[in-house]
Every structure is written in structure tokens, then in C-alpha cells.
Design an enzyme around this catalytic site. Structure first.
Site, PDB file in Angstrom:
ATOM      1  N   HIS A 100     -12.631  11.416  15.905  1.00 41.02           N
ATOM      2  CA  HIS A 100     -12.585  10.719  17.200  1.00 41.02           C
ATOM      3  C   HIS A 100     -11.111  10.453  17.490  1.00 41.02           C
ATOM      4  O   HIS A 100     -10.330  10.216  16.563  1.00 41.02           O
ATOM      5  CB  HIS A 100     -13.263   9.348  17.148  1.00 41.02           C
ATOM      6  CG  HIS A 100     -14.700   9.343  16.735  1.00 41.02           C
ATOM      7  ND1 HIS A 100     -15.107   9.360  15.422  1.00 41.02           N
ATOM      8  CD2 HIS A 100     -15.828   9.284  17.473  1.00 41.02           C
ATOM      9  CE1 HIS A 100     -16.421   9.319  15.368  1.00 41.02           C
ATOM     10  NE2 HIS A 100     -16.896   9.274  16.597  1.00 41.02           N
ATOM     11  N   ASP A 103      -9.765   7.535  15.596  1.00 39.75           N
ATOM     12  CA  ASP A 103      -9.620   7.662  14.130  1.00 39.75           C
ATOM     13  C   ASP A 103      -8.215   8.147  13.812  1.00 39.75           C
ATOM     14  O   ASP A 103      -7.623   7.773  12.802  1.00 39.75           O
ATOM     15  CB  ASP A 103     -10.555   8.727  13.532  1.00 39.75           C
ATOM     16  CG  ASP A 103     -11.986   8.571  13.926  1.00 39.75           C
ATOM     17  OD1 ASP A 103     -12.409   7.443  14.175  1.00 39.75           O
ATOM     18  OD2 ASP A 103     -12.692   9.610  13.970  1.00 39.75           O
ATOM     19  N   GLU A 231     -25.124  14.697  20.433  1.00 38.54           N
ATOM     20  CA  GLU A 231     -25.650  14.314  19.119  1.00 38.54           C
ATOM     21  C   GLU A 231     -26.766  13.291  19.313  1.00 38.54           C
ATOM     22  O   GLU A 231     -26.502  12.128  19.627  1.00 38.54           O
ATOM     23  CB  GLU A 231     -24.507  13.715  18.282  1.00 38.54           C
ATOM     24  CG  GLU A 231     -24.934  13.291  16.897  1.00 38.54           C
ATOM     25  CD  GLU A 231     -23.760  12.769  16.083  1.00 38.54           C
ATOM     26  OE1 GLU A 231     -22.611  13.220  16.295  1.00 38.54           O
ATOM     27  OE2 GLU A 231     -23.988  11.907  15.235  1.00 38.54           O
ATOM     28  N   HIS A 270     -30.103  10.593  11.726  1.00 43.77           N
ATOM     29  CA  HIS A 270     -30.567  10.282  13.082  1.00 43.77           C
ATOM     30  C   HIS A 270     -31.984  10.840  13.266  1.00 43.77           C
ATOM     31  O   HIS A 270     -32.809  10.235  13.957  1.00 43.77           O
ATOM     32  CB  HIS A 270     -29.639  10.875  14.135  1.00 43.77           C
ATOM     33  CG  HIS A 270     -28.267  10.273  14.139  1.00 43.77           C
ATOM     34  ND1 HIS A 270     -27.277  10.687  15.002  1.00 43.77           N
ATOM     35  CD2 HIS A 270     -27.716   9.286  13.386  1.00 43.77           C
ATOM     36  CE1 HIS A 270     -26.176   9.976  14.782  1.00 43.77           C
ATOM     37  NE2 HIS A 270     -26.421   9.132  13.796  1.00 43.77           N
ATOM     38  N   ASP A 308     -25.799   6.567   6.552  1.00 41.20           N
ATOM     39  CA  ASP A 308     -24.743   7.593   6.450  1.00 41.20           C
ATOM     40  C   ASP A 308     -24.373   7.918   5.004  1.00 41.20           C
ATOM     41  O   ASP A 308     -23.198   7.960   4.633  1.00 41.20           O
ATOM     42  CB  ASP A 308     -23.463   7.139   7.193  1.00 41.20           C
ATOM     43  CG  ASP A 308     -23.572   7.316   8.701  1.00 41.20           C
ATOM     44  OD1 ASP A 308     -24.225   8.270   9.153  1.00 41.20           O
ATOM     45  OD2 ASP A 308     -22.991   6.496   9.430  1.00 41.20           O
ATOM     46  N   ASP A 338     -20.741  13.499   8.045  1.00 44.04           N
ATOM     47  CA  ASP A 338     -20.733  12.206   8.723  1.00 44.04           C
ATOM     48  C   ASP A 338     -21.335  11.218   7.721  1.00 44.04           C
ATOM     49  O   ASP A 338     -22.403  10.643   7.932  1.00 44.04           O
ATOM     50  CB  ASP A 338     -21.530  12.265  10.020  1.00 44.04           C
ATOM     51  CG  ASP A 338     -21.315  11.020  10.867  1.00 44.04           C
ATOM     52  OD1 ASP A 338     -20.617  10.110  10.381  1.00 44.04           O
ATOM     53  OD2 ASP A 338     -21.840  10.947  11.983  1.00 44.04           O
TER      54      ASP A 338
HETATM   55  C1  XUL Z   1     -22.818   7.578  14.669  1.00 40.92           C
HETATM   56  C2  XUL Z   1     -22.364   8.971  14.505  1.00 40.92           C
HETATM   57  C3  XUL Z   1     -21.013   9.290  15.042  1.00 40.92           C
HETATM   58  C4  XUL Z   1     -20.906  10.645  15.641  1.00 40.92           C
HETATM   59  C5  XUL Z   1     -19.624  10.960  16.331  1.00 40.92           C
HETATM   60  O1  XUL Z   1     -24.102   7.360  14.200  1.00 40.92           O
HETATM   61  O2  XUL Z   1     -23.058   9.771  13.941  1.00 40.92           O
HETATM   62  O3  XUL Z   1     -20.081   9.115  14.027  1.00 40.92           O
HETATM   63  O4  XUL Z   1     -21.125  11.645  14.690  1.00 40.92           O
HETATM   64  O5  XUL Z   1     -19.312  10.081  17.335  1.00 40.92           O
HETATM   65 CO    CO Z   2     -22.854  11.725  13.531  1.00 38.14          CO
END
Ligand code: XUL
Ligand code: CO
Length: 440
Positions: A100, A103, A231, A270, A308, A338
Site C-alpha cells: 500500500h 506502507d 479483493e 476472507h 491472517d 497477506d
Molecule cells: C485486509 C486485506 C488487505 C488487502 C490489501 O483484510 O486483506 O491487506 O490485501 O489492501
Molecule cells: Co488481503
């Protein structure tokens, strides 16, 4: 710049007999599996946010690990992050990274200053890329952390907030193109709502599509030829995120005519939060020609939030890689971690153990997926299960030859079919999968 991880050597493939925890047991970058080297099949990427920035803070306590990278101010920290990231990528044989904007370089008091400082850090990344050959998998803008985005970015009720997000996306696109990235991700961190009592959902969704269209038009105008990705995620941080799952996102992209420019970035946990399997989410994308890239992690089935974790569940990685191979492999996409080390795994070497675990789990997954396809028993079963669509009434329905009256006539003549349909053999197939995975 002296090394940040001087006690850790370059991680080598030592094979499955090795007991050295700082070695790959299954990931052999140059080995060819299913027609390509493992590194080209898997296209592993380091995530700047968790690995270079995440300090292990949660809502009950502050960070447990130090990610200041020996810097005494923010600019120096951004620069040192780059050197540390490239050292990690080198030692772990990771060819790609993703980021990002914030970051790479944090928010400064004005957008102009944030952009200027971002450019400086990006110049260092570009220099390190030229030196090492490492590549950018995708870039994105953080349109969710700053308090201005509390009610959304593209879906904010306030036009000035939308404008700020759009400006950030323009800059993130510039930077992604500069670094040669072939992907640009939209994860709608705050693009959702808490209550319809204060929300104009229709306008918010129209505006989100407007923001994506603006990004596509601008990206194409500056020579971005890669894929845009959405995403999906169903919840967290908002109660109801608009990009719930693959099917929802595909419907949204088609409704707004964005489906030619966008594909999906599927994240394992997710999928779990959306009450789907990881494989399901990839299959939906693949069946719709919209499979793009993967955020690899895993959740904890006993927890309802986005943990995560680095992926170690080999059933999941195998069935994921099966879908990836069936989709023809990655093109612009790849497999980014991620994923973050657990809060109590706070020592620098834990970053290495975590990536090794995740990369080995996906390397095993790739090897198994290749075996599932070569073995053929599972694919053959599925082909046979649907063979009635190849001829007779099945083919007539598919070709549109039979109308409803003709189908009724057929069914009346045929009589009861219950005695003719075979078992679905789920348990037999699960045992075949175990045989492929663990048999001799
Ligand atoms: C949040 C997530 C993010 C995206 C990128 O759940 O997965 O880190 O991958 O914005
Ligand atoms: Co992500």
C-alpha cells in the site's frame, strides 16, 4: 547498509529429509512442476504491510516487535524498510512484493508532502529492483486507516473524502506503474456500512464503481497494461462490506461494465469469513474468467475474525493450486503472503520461519495439485458424473434444441429416474485425495 538479519543465511532447498528449520523442504525454486519452474508457478510475493510494518499491536495491547529498522526518523525508516525487504526477498528467494502507498511511506501533514516523501522511498525501491531483478506484483492505496475514511472512501457520504481517496489512488497508480507492477488492487477496507438508518446504499455502490472507472481510465492513460483487482471480504472492519465474496463482486463488476479491466484477488481467510471454502472462491472466479491473483493466508476456524495466519493447511493449498493450474496458472497475478507472524512470535527469525512454512505449504500444494491432475481419478469421476449432458436429452437442452414441452414429453416417456442415478461417492473421493497426498 549492514544486514538486518545477519544471523540468518540464505534459505536453501534441502529436501524433505532435512530437519533444518531454516531450509525449504518442499520449495525448490528451479524444479519444474506442471511445465514451469516452481518459482514461476507460485510467484511468491512479500507483503510490505504485515512484514515490514506490522508490529503485532492488537486492540488489547501494543506491538511486541520492533519494525523501526534502526531508523531515527520516518524518512529513514521508509528507506531502511526497503533495504530490509530486499534482504528478506533475497534470503527467502521471493521474486515479488506488493504494497500500500502508506506502507512504503506514512501519512505526512499534507497530501503534497505525503506524495513527495512517497516518491523518495519509491526511488529507492526502483534502485533496488534494478540491482536485484525483484518485481512488483501489485500496488494499492491505503484508503482505510486514516480517520478521514471512517465512513468509507469511494463510498463515503462526503464528496471531499471521495476526492481525497481518488487523489491517493492516482498517485498509487503512478507509483505502481513506475515500479513495473502488473496489478492494482482495490480492497474496500471501509467500503461498507454499519446501519441503513444513515446509509444511501445505492449511491455508495454507484460511487464505488465511479471510483474504479476513474482509476481504469487514468491507469490506461499512463500505460498500465496489467489487471485491476477487487479483493472480496464480507466483514471486518465494517459490519457489511460491499465486496462480500467472489460472486457478489463479479455481479457488481458486470453491472457497471468493469469486468473487462478487473479480475479478482482471492484471499483465503476472507473466503472463510464469507462462509465459503478457499477453493470455492477461486472456482467462482475461474468459472467466470475472472481469476487473477491470491492473498495467501489462513484463518482460525474457531475465531470469527481475520487472523491472517501464514498458511500451513496443505489440503487448502493443494486444492487452491489445483484451481490455479486448471485456470492455466498465474498470468499477471501471483501468490502474496497477506499473512503475519503471531503476536508472540516476535523475534526477527520468526519472519523466516513463517515464510518458510507458508512457502513450503504452497510448494507441497503445487506438487499435490499436479499429482491430482496426473492421477486423473478425481477429474475422470467428475467428467463421468456429467456425461448425460454429452448426448440425448442433455445435449438437446444444452444446444437449445429442446423446449419445455419437448422436455416434458421426454420425462413422461422416461418415467421415474430415481433408480438410475448413481451415488456421488464423496467418501470414496476423499479417500482418493488422501491416497494421492499420502500414498506411496
Ligand atoms: C485486509 C486485506 C488487505 C488487502 C490489501 O483484510 O486483506 O491487506 O490485501 O489492501
Ligand atoms: Co488481503
Amino acid at each position: 547498509m549492514s544486514e538486518f538479519f545477519s544471523s540468518i543465511p540464505k534459505i536453501k532447498y534441502e529436501g524433505k529429509a532435512s530437519k533444518n528449520p531454516l531450509s525449504f523442504k518442499f520449495y525448490n525454486p528451479e524444479e519444474v512442476i506442471a511445465g514451469k519452474t516452481m518459482k514461476d508457478q507460485l510467484k511468491f510475493a512479500l507483503s510490505w504491510w504485515h512484514t515490514m510494518c506490522g508490529e503485532g499491536a492488537d486492540m488489547f495491547g501494543r506491538g511486541t516487535t520492533d519494525k523501526t529498522w534502526r531508523a531515527s526518523n520516518e524518512e529513514e525508516r521508509s528507506a531502511n524498510k526497503v533495504y530490509a525487504a530486499f534482504e528478506l526477498m533475497d534470503k527467502l528467494s521471493i521474486d515479488y512484493f506488493c504494497f500500500h502507498d502508506r506502507d512504503v511511506s506514512p501519512d505526512y501533514p499534507t497530501l503534497a508532502e505525503s506524495n513527495e516523501k512517497l516518491d523518495k522511498a519509491v526511488d529507492i525501491i526502483a534502485q533496488m529492483q534494478a540491482k536485484t531483478g525483484k518485481k512488483c506484483l501489485w500496488g494499492t492505496a491505503n484508503n482505510f486507516s486514516h480517520p478521514r475514511y471512517m465512513s468509507g472512501a469511494g463510498t463515503s457520504p462526503y464528496a471531499d473524502v471521495f476526492a481525497f481517496a481518488a487523489a491517493q489512488i492516482k498517485k498509487a497508480l503512478d507509483v505502481t506503474v513506475k515500479l513495473g507492477g502488473n496489478g492494482y488492487v482495490f480492497w474496500g477496507g471501509r467500503e461498507g456500512y454499519e446501519t441503513l438508518l444513515n446509509t444511501n446504499m445505492g449511491l455508495e455502490l454507484d460511487n464505488l464503481a465511479r471510483l474504479m472507472r476513474l482509476a481504469v481510465n487514468y491507469g490506461r492513460s499512463i500505460g498500465f497494461k496489467g489487471d485491476f483487482y477487487v479483493e472480496p471480504k464480507p466483514k471486518e472492519p465494517t459490519k457489511h462490506q460491499y465486496d462480500v465474496d467472489s460472486a457478489t463482486v463479479i455481479g457488481f463488476l458486470r453491472k457497471y461494465g468493469l469486468d473487462k479491466d478487473f479480475k479478482l484477488n482471492i484471499e483465503a481467510n476472507h473466503a472463510t469469513l464469507a462462509m465459503h471454502t478457499f477453493q470455492h472462491e477461486i472456482r467462482v472466479a475461474r468459472d467466470n474468467g475472472m481469476f487473477g491473483t491470491i492473498d495467501a493466508n489462513q484463518g482460525d476456524m474457531l475465531l470469527g475474525w481475520d487472523t491472517d495466519q501464514f498458511p500451513t493447511n496443505v489440503y487448502d493449498t493443494a486444492l487452491c493450486m489445483y484451481e490455479v493450474l486448471k485456470a492455466g496458472g498465474f498470468t499477471n497475478g501471483g501468490l502474496n503472503f497477506d499473512s503475519k507472524t503471531r503476536r508472540a512470535s516476535f523475534e526477527p527469525e520468526d519472519i523466516f520461519y513463517s515464510y518458510i512454512a507458508g512457502m513450503d505449504a504452497f510448494a507441497l500444494g503445487l506438487r499435490i495439485a499436479d499429482r491430482i491432475i496426473a492421477d486423473g481419478r478425481i477429474d475422470d469421476f467428475v467428467t463421468k458424473r456429467y456425461s448425460s449432458w454429452q448426448s440425448g436429452i442433455g445435449a438437446d437442452i444444452i444446444n437449445g434444441k429442446a423446449d419445455l414441452a419437448a422436455i416434458e414429453k421426454y420425462a413422461l416417456e422416461k418415467g421415474e429416474v430415481l433408480g438410475t442415478i448413481p451415488s456421488s461417492r464423496q467418501e470414496m473421493l476423499e479417500d482418493i485425495l488422501n491416497d494421492i497426498m499420502f500414498g506411496g
